[in-house]
Design a protein around this motif. Structure first.
Motif, mmCIF file in Angstrom:
data_model
loop_
_atom_site.group_PDB
_atom_site.id
_atom_site.type_symbol
_atom_site.label_atom_id
_atom_site.label_comp_id
_atom_site.label_asym_id
_atom_site.label_seq_id
_atom_site.Cartn_x
_atom_site.Cartn_y
_atom_site.Cartn_z
ATOM 1 N N LEU A 101 1.059 -1.124 -0.054
ATOM 2 C CA LEU A 101 0.151 0.101 -0.115
ATOM 3 C C LEU A 101 0.904 1.201 0.158
ATOM 4 O O LEU A 101 0.500 2.096 -0.823
ATOM 5 C CB LEU A 101 -0.692 0.122 1.074
ATOM 6 C CG LEU A 101 -2.303 -1.010 1.116
ATOM 7 C CD1 LEU A 101 -2.741 -1.199 2.681
ATOM 8 C CD2 LEU A 101 -3.213 -0.608 0.320
ATOM 9 N N MET A 102 1.976 1.412 0.912
ATOM 10 C CA MET A 102 2.844 2.516 0.679
ATOM 11 C C MET A 102 3.502 2.678 -0.500
ATOM 12 O O MET A 102 3.560 3.764 -1.026
ATOM 13 C CB MET A 102 3.884 2.375 1.974
ATOM 14 C CG MET A 102 4.796 3.675 2.371
ATOM 15 S SD MET A 102 5.456 3.705 3.557
ATOM 16 C CE MET A 102 6.245 5.264 3.528
ATOM 17 N N TYR A 151 -7.802 -2.685 -3.284
ATOM 18 C CA TYR A 151 -7.359 -1.129 -3.081
ATOM 19 C C TYR A 151 -6.259 -0.725 -4.232
ATOM 20 O O TYR A 151 -5.441 0.400 -4.259
ATOM 21 C CB TYR A 151 -6.465 -1.120 -1.744
ATOM 22 C CG TYR A 151 -7.499 -0.819 -0.665
ATOM 23 C CD1 TYR A 151 -7.653 0.502 -0.163
ATOM 24 C CD2 TYR A 151 -7.913 -2.105 0.335
ATOM 25 C CE1 TYR A 151 -8.715 0.690 0.719
ATOM 26 C CE2 TYR A 151 -8.742 -1.565 1.145
ATOM 27 C CZ TYR A 151 -9.077 -0.137 1.347
ATOM 28 O OH TYR A 151 -9.830 -0.252 2.456
ATOM 29 N N GLY A 152 -5.978 -1.449 -5.261
ATOM 30 C CA GLY A 152 -5.439 -1.152 -6.251
ATOM 31 C C GLY A 152 -3.728 -1.576 -6.103
ATOM 32 O O GLY A 152 -2.944 -0.969 -6.855
ATOM 33 N N ALA A 153 -3.331 -2.264 -5.014
ATOM 34 C CA ALA A 153 -1.987 -2.387 -5.039
ATOM 35 C C ALA A 153 -1.580 -3.589 -5.454
ATOM 36 O O ALA A 153 -2.321 -4.649 -5.657
ATOM 37 C CB ALA A 153 -1.663 -2.219 -3.648
ATOM 38 N N ASN A 154 -0.317 -3.915 -5.530
ATOM 39 C CA ASN A 154 0.384 -5.086 -5.994
ATOM 40 C C ASN A 154 0.037 -6.292 -5.202
ATOM 41 O O ASN A 154 0.085 -6.159 -4.019
ATOM 42 C CB ASN A 154 2.072 -5.085 -5.869
ATOM 43 C CG ASN A 154 2.698 -6.182 -6.515
ATOM 44 O OD1 ASN A 154 1.731 -7.258 -6.738
ATOM 45 N ND2 ASN A 154 3.842 -6.080 -6.639
ATOM 46 N N TYR A 155 -0.759 -7.252 -5.721
ATOM 47 C CA TYR A 155 -1.319 -8.201 -5.052
ATOM 48 C C TYR A 155 -0.429 -9.477 -5.421
ATOM 49 O O TYR A 155 -1.061 -10.789 -5.124
ATOM 50 C CB TYR A 155 -2.608 -8.599 -5.085
ATOM 51 C CG TYR A 155 -3.093 -8.697 -6.481
ATOM 52 C CD1 TYR A 155 -3.348 -9.756 -7.011
ATOM 53 C CD2 TYR A 155 -3.257 -7.510 -7.263
ATOM 54 C CE1 TYR A 155 -3.815 -10.232 -8.478
ATOM 55 C CE2 TYR A 155 -3.871 -7.699 -8.887
ATOM 56 C CZ TYR A 155 -4.037 -9.103 -9.236
ATOM 57 O OH TYR A 155 -4.484 -9.140 -10.469
ATOM 58 N N ASN A 172 -6.633 -13.945 1.354
ATOM 59 C CA ASN A 172 -7.503 -12.515 1.718
ATOM 60 C C ASN A 172 -6.602 -11.266 1.831
ATOM 61 O O ASN A 172 -7.085 -10.172 1.485
ATOM 62 C CB ASN A 172 -8.164 -12.622 3.031
ATOM 63 C CG ASN A 172 -9.405 -13.536 2.867
ATOM 64 O OD1 ASN A 172 -9.953 -13.840 1.884
ATOM 65 N ND2 ASN A 172 -9.820 -14.097 4.144
ATOM 66 N N ALA A 173 -5.464 -11.321 2.026
ATOM 67 C CA ALA A 173 -4.449 -10.268 1.967
ATOM 68 C C ALA A 173 -4.450 -9.781 0.280
ATOM 69 O O ALA A 173 -4.403 -8.634 -0.009
ATOM 70 C CB ALA A 173 -3.479 -10.623 2.636
ATOM 71 N N LYS A 174 -4.221 -10.905 -0.281
ATOM 72 C CA LYS A 174 -4.191 -10.521 -2.006
ATOM 73 C C LYS A 174 -5.335 -9.849 -2.337
ATOM 74 O O LYS A 174 -5.364 -8.873 -3.099
ATOM 75 C CB LYS A 174 -3.655 -11.882 -2.611
ATOM 76 C CG LYS A 174 -2.293 -12.328 -2.397
ATOM 77 C CD LYS A 174 -1.917 -13.722 -2.977
ATOM 78 C CE LYS A 174 -2.828 -14.070 -4.367
ATOM 79 N NZ LYS A 174 -2.214 -15.424 -4.745
ATOM 80 N N ASP A 175 -6.315 -10.581 -2.008
ATOM 81 C CA ASP A 175 -7.812 -10.054 -2.494
ATOM 82 C C ASP A 175 -8.084 -8.460 -1.984
ATOM 83 O O ASP A 175 -8.505 -7.752 -2.672
ATOM 84 C CB ASP A 175 -9.038 -10.810 -1.933
ATOM 85 C CG ASP A 175 -9.025 -12.318 -2.745
ATOM 86 O OD1 ASP A 175 -8.247 -12.299 -3.463
ATOM 87 O OD2 ASP A 175 -9.588 -13.046 -1.961
#
Length: 140
Positions: A21-22, A59-63, A51-54
């Protein structure tokens, strides 16, 4: 170059979500002189939780998958940010703060909970990240 490392227990949920996220927020703001990483006090090479990946995707971050990394050595040039006060006590560095000093509460481990808990965790992480970035800009 400012170096920041987010730290949690296993590096499969909170710290990796904070890192990603950062990185997303820094990219959006055009800030390039902050190096962001994450590690876990008890990490053992597991992938990011589903669930962290989802939540990161939401949030549009690298998953993308990444193996968790154990915090082994403290770098005195790195600012460590822990999710809890207890985790803070395990890091022997003058440059360590916990999330409670950023947003007034700890980031509880969402592991094993439903996706909405992970989304709330991301929201709390982003609050702290925005405060952190604002302060880092002032300190430069």
């Amino acid at each position: 170059m400012i170096k920041i490392c987010f730290v949690c227990s296993g590096n499969t949920c909170r710290s990796i979500m904070a890192e990603r996220l950062m990185k997303k927020i820094l990219k959006e703001k055009g800030i390039k002189d902050i190096n962001v990483s994450s590690k876990g006090l008890n990490a053992n090479g597991d992938n990011i939780s589903k669930n962290a990946k989802d939540a990161l995707k939401f949030y549009g971050a690298n998953y993308k998958n990444r193996k968790s990394i154990k915090l082994k050595k403290i770098d005195n040039n790195t600012l460590y940010i822990t999710m809890t006060e207890q985790q803070k006590q395990f890091i022997n560095s003058p440059k360590v703060i916990s999330y409670s000093s950023l947003i007034g509460k700890e980031i509880k481990d969402p592991y094993g909970y439903e996706e909405k808990v992970y989304l709330q965790t991301c929201e709390d992480l982003q609050k702290g990240i925005n405060i952190l970035i604002t302060n880092l800009i002032k300190w430069r």
